[in-house]
Motif scaffolding. Structure first.
Motif, mmCIF file in Angstrom:
data_model
loop_
_atom_site.group_PDB
_atom_site.id
_atom_site.type_symbol
_atom_site.label_atom_id
_atom_site.label_comp_id
_atom_site.label_asym_id
_atom_site.label_seq_id
_atom_site.Cartn_x
_atom_site.Cartn_y
_atom_site.Cartn_z
ATOM 1 N N ALA A 13 -74.340 22.710 -41.660
ATOM 2 C CA ALA A 13 -73.032 22.628 -41.015
ATOM 3 C C ALA A 13 -73.015 23.570 -39.819
ATOM 4 O O ALA A 13 -73.521 24.693 -39.893
ATOM 5 N N SER A 14 -72.447 23.112 -38.705
ATOM 6 C CA SER A 14 -72.461 23.911 -37.482
ATOM 7 C C SER A 14 -71.081 23.935 -36.852
ATOM 8 O O SER A 14 -70.405 22.916 -36.773
ATOM 9 N N GLU A 15 -70.683 25.116 -36.400
ATOM 10 C CA GLU A 15 -69.416 25.265 -35.696
ATOM 11 C C GLU A 15 -69.546 24.682 -34.293
ATOM 12 O O GLU A 15 -70.584 24.824 -33.639
ATOM 13 N N TYR A 16 -68.500 23.991 -33.853
ATOM 14 C CA TYR A 16 -68.478 23.465 -32.488
ATOM 15 C C TYR A 16 -68.042 24.581 -31.552
ATOM 16 O O TYR A 16 -66.912 25.061 -31.609
ATOM 17 N N ILE A 17 -68.953 25.024 -30.710
ATOM 18 C CA ILE A 17 -68.683 26.077 -29.733
ATOM 19 C C ILE A 17 -68.580 25.419 -28.369
ATOM 20 O O ILE A 17 -69.545 24.790 -27.899
ATOM 21 N N ALA A 18 -67.419 25.550 -27.723
ATOM 22 C CA ALA A 18 -67.157 24.788 -26.497
ATOM 23 C C ALA A 18 -67.269 25.625 -25.235
ATOM 24 O O ALA A 18 -66.928 25.151 -24.153
ATOM 25 N N THR A 19 -67.716 26.869 -25.342
ATOM 26 C CA THR A 19 -67.925 27.685 -24.155
ATOM 27 C C THR A 19 -69.366 28.180 -24.131
ATOM 28 O O THR A 19 -69.990 28.377 -25.173
ATOM 29 N N TYR A 20 -69.867 28.356 -22.959
ATOM 30 C CA TYR A 20 -71.285 28.581 -22.665
ATOM 31 C C TYR A 20 -71.951 29.582 -23.610
ATOM 32 O O TYR A 20 -71.586 30.755 -23.643
ATOM 33 N N THR A 21 -72.946 29.094 -24.377
ATOM 34 C CA THR A 21 -73.648 29.932 -25.355
ATOM 35 C C THR A 21 -75.133 29.566 -25.355
ATOM 36 O O THR A 21 -75.605 28.765 -26.168
ATOM 37 N N PRO A 22 -75.914 30.144 -24.441
ATOM 38 C CA PRO A 22 -77.338 29.783 -24.362
ATOM 39 C C PRO A 22 -78.134 30.185 -25.599
ATOM 40 O O PRO A 22 -79.200 29.610 -25.868
ATOM 41 N N SER A 23 -77.617 31.144 -26.368
ATOM 42 C CA SER A 23 -78.336 31.581 -27.575
ATOM 43 C C SER A 23 -78.408 30.491 -28.638
ATOM 44 O O SER A 23 -79.144 30.627 -29.622
ATOM 45 N N LEU A 24 -77.654 29.391 -28.457
ATOM 46 C CA LEU A 24 -77.713 28.286 -29.421
ATOM 47 C C LEU A 24 -79.060 27.559 -29.374
ATOM 48 O O LEU A 24 -79.452 26.921 -30.354
ATOM 49 N N LEU A 25 -79.773 27.638 -28.256
ATOM 50 C CA LEU A 25 -81.050 26.938 -28.140
ATOM 51 C C LEU A 25 -82.070 27.527 -29.116
ATOM 52 O O LEU A 25 -82.245 28.742 -29.187
ATOM 53 N N PHE A 26 -82.747 26.640 -29.862
ATOM 54 C CA PHE A 26 -83.689 27.070 -30.898
ATOM 55 C C PHE A 26 -85.082 26.526 -30.567
ATOM 56 O O PHE A 26 -85.361 25.342 -30.757
ATOM 57 N N PRO A 27 -85.974 27.373 -30.033
ATOM 58 C CA PRO A 27 -87.328 26.899 -29.733
ATOM 59 C C PRO A 27 -88.185 26.820 -30.991
ATOM 60 O O PRO A 27 -88.060 27.640 -31.898
ATOM 61 N N ILE A 28 -89.042 25.806 -31.046
ATOM 62 C CA ILE A 28 -90.005 25.649 -32.134
ATOM 63 C C ILE A 28 -91.403 25.636 -31.514
ATOM 64 O O ILE A 28 -91.712 24.755 -30.700
ATOM 65 N N PRO A 29 -92.269 26.584 -31.862
ATOM 66 C CA PRO A 29 -93.613 26.620 -31.270
ATOM 67 C C PRO A 29 -94.390 25.343 -31.580
ATOM 68 O O PRO A 29 -94.349 24.816 -32.689
ATOM 69 N N ARG A 30 -95.098 24.855 -30.570
ATOM 70 C CA ARG A 30 -95.937 23.667 -30.745
ATOM 71 C C ARG A 30 -97.257 24.009 -31.451
ATOM 72 O O ARG A 30 -97.938 23.122 -31.957
ATOM 73 N N ALA A 31 -97.653 25.270 -31.458
ATOM 74 C CA ALA A 31 -99.003 25.658 -31.844
ATOM 75 C C ALA A 31 -99.376 25.184 -33.246
ATOM 76 O O ALA A 31 -100.514 24.745 -33.477
ATOM 77 N N ALA A 32 -98.448 25.260 -34.206
ATOM 78 C CA ALA A 32 -98.778 24.889 -35.583
ATOM 79 C C ALA A 32 -99.143 23.414 -35.690
ATOM 80 O O ALA A 32 -100.120 23.050 -36.366
ATOM 81 N N LYS A 33 -98.383 22.548 -35.030
ATOM 82 C CA LYS A 33 -98.682 21.112 -35.078
ATOM 83 C C LYS A 33 -99.923 20.786 -34.263
ATOM 84 O O LYS A 33 -100.692 19.889 -34.626
ATOM 85 N N TRP A 34 -100.127 21.499 -33.157
ATOM 86 C CA TRP A 34 -101.363 21.304 -32.400
ATOM 87 C C TRP A 34 -102.575 21.627 -33.265
ATOM 88 O O TRP A 34 -103.558 20.898 -33.273
ATOM 89 N N ALA A 35 -102.487 22.738 -34.012
ATOM 90 C CA ALA A 35 -103.599 23.128 -34.885
ATOM 91 C C ALA A 35 -103.854 22.059 -35.937
ATOM 92 O O ALA A 35 -105.005 21.758 -36.276
ATOM 93 N N GLU A 36 -102.777 21.473 -36.466
ATOM 94 C CA GLU A 36 -102.904 20.404 -37.458
ATOM 95 C C GLU A 36 -103.644 19.193 -36.870
ATOM 96 O O GLU A 36 -104.379 18.497 -37.585
ATOM 97 N N LEU A 37 -103.469 18.969 -35.572
ATOM 98 C CA LEU A 37 -104.124 17.853 -34.897
ATOM 99 C C LEU A 37 -105.502 18.227 -34.353
ATOM 100 O O LEU A 37 -106.188 17.396 -33.753
#
Length: 276
Positions: A13-37
């Protein structure tokens, strides 16, 4: 599940935040899936880009008037991170009640925040509804293989052993299918897509390609990794002179994701398909 994804907003569940909040962005490293491939950041065998199209982009002018537009985001395929899609959506929602002096100011803000999350410069275009409307809806190039008569009973994991080619016959060919489906590795929800294979090499058996693509049907992975897996499996089979694999995924939450992978530099056509 991707080890980083369990900490993302997906499936929560996530709160709807309607004013600028760049901290909401969630990066996921590609490295683990690259290693799997079997690849790494220093051995990537592809060029490419992940095109994200946002159909729910809105902000306020200095007078308080809302604006709506369509955003196009080009994330380099060799960026250290993908951006988790729900966090991307939440971040874009945070612009809804935020004032920007001009579309150019919004574009600069988006470029800064998305590049920081991806770990490489992200291209941003803000397009009017009229501009995108003029582009219209396009079809995929080449031969559609969806009407071929095939039998398949295993849908749990991609099966590269299904792929066949004719080593004695070299061709230039474009094949496509609308039957690509996989599942989100966090929520289990379906991801629907159309996939294109363009190559110059030993003739690929089209029926075997179709059964292989259908074998992704219950596979759990992100859009980008599905396309990378297809690219690598075909590269190993064909050892082609040229190879490009891309998928155009159906929109979810106002965003569609379109990964392109190629042996050489590629200039993708980012116009939408009928299901987008």
């Amino acid at each position: 599940m991707h080890p980083a994804a369990e900490h993302s907003p997906l499936g929560k569940a996530s709160e709807y935040i309607a004013t600028y909040t760049p901290s909401l962005l969630f990066p996921i490293p590609r490295a683990a899936k690259w290693a799997e491939l079997g690849v790494s950041a220093t051995t990537l065998p592809w060029h490419g880009v992940d095109f994200w199209n946002c159909f729910e982009l809105s902000w306020l002018t200095a007078s308080g008037k809302p604006v709506v537009a369509i955003g196009e985001f080009a994330i380099p395929a060799d960026s250290p991170n993908i951006i988790e899609s729900k966090s991307f959506k939440l971040y874009l929602n945070s612009l809804n009640q935020t004032v920007f002096d001009s579309p150019q100011a919004l574009q600069a803000c988006l470029e800064k925040d998305l590049s920081a999350a991806a770990g490489k410069p992200v291209g941003v275009r803000i397009r009017s509804l009229g501009e995108v409307e003029q582009d219209g809806v396009v079809g995929l190039p080449g031969q559609c293989i969806d009407e071929l008569d095939v039998s398949i009973s295993n849908y749990e994991q991609p099966q590269p052993e299904l792929l066949r080619c004719n080593p004695g016959k070299v061709v230039e060919q474009v094949l496509h299918s609308h039957l690509l489906k996989s599942n989100c590795p966090v929520t289990g929800q379906p991801d629907w897509g159309s996939v294109v294979v363009e190559y110059h090499g030993p003739e690929l058996d089209a029926a075997s390609l179709l059964t292989y693509l259908i074998s992704f049907r219950q596979h759990a992975d992100f859009h980008e990794q599905c396309v990378e897996r297809i690219f690598l499996d075909l590269k190993r089979l064909l050892d082609p002179q040229r190879l490009t694999v891309y998928a155009r995924y159906v929109r979810r939450g106002g965003l569609d994701i379109n990964p392109y992978r190629s042996l050489g530099p590629v200039t993708p056509d980012n116009r939408r398909l009928v299901r987008q």
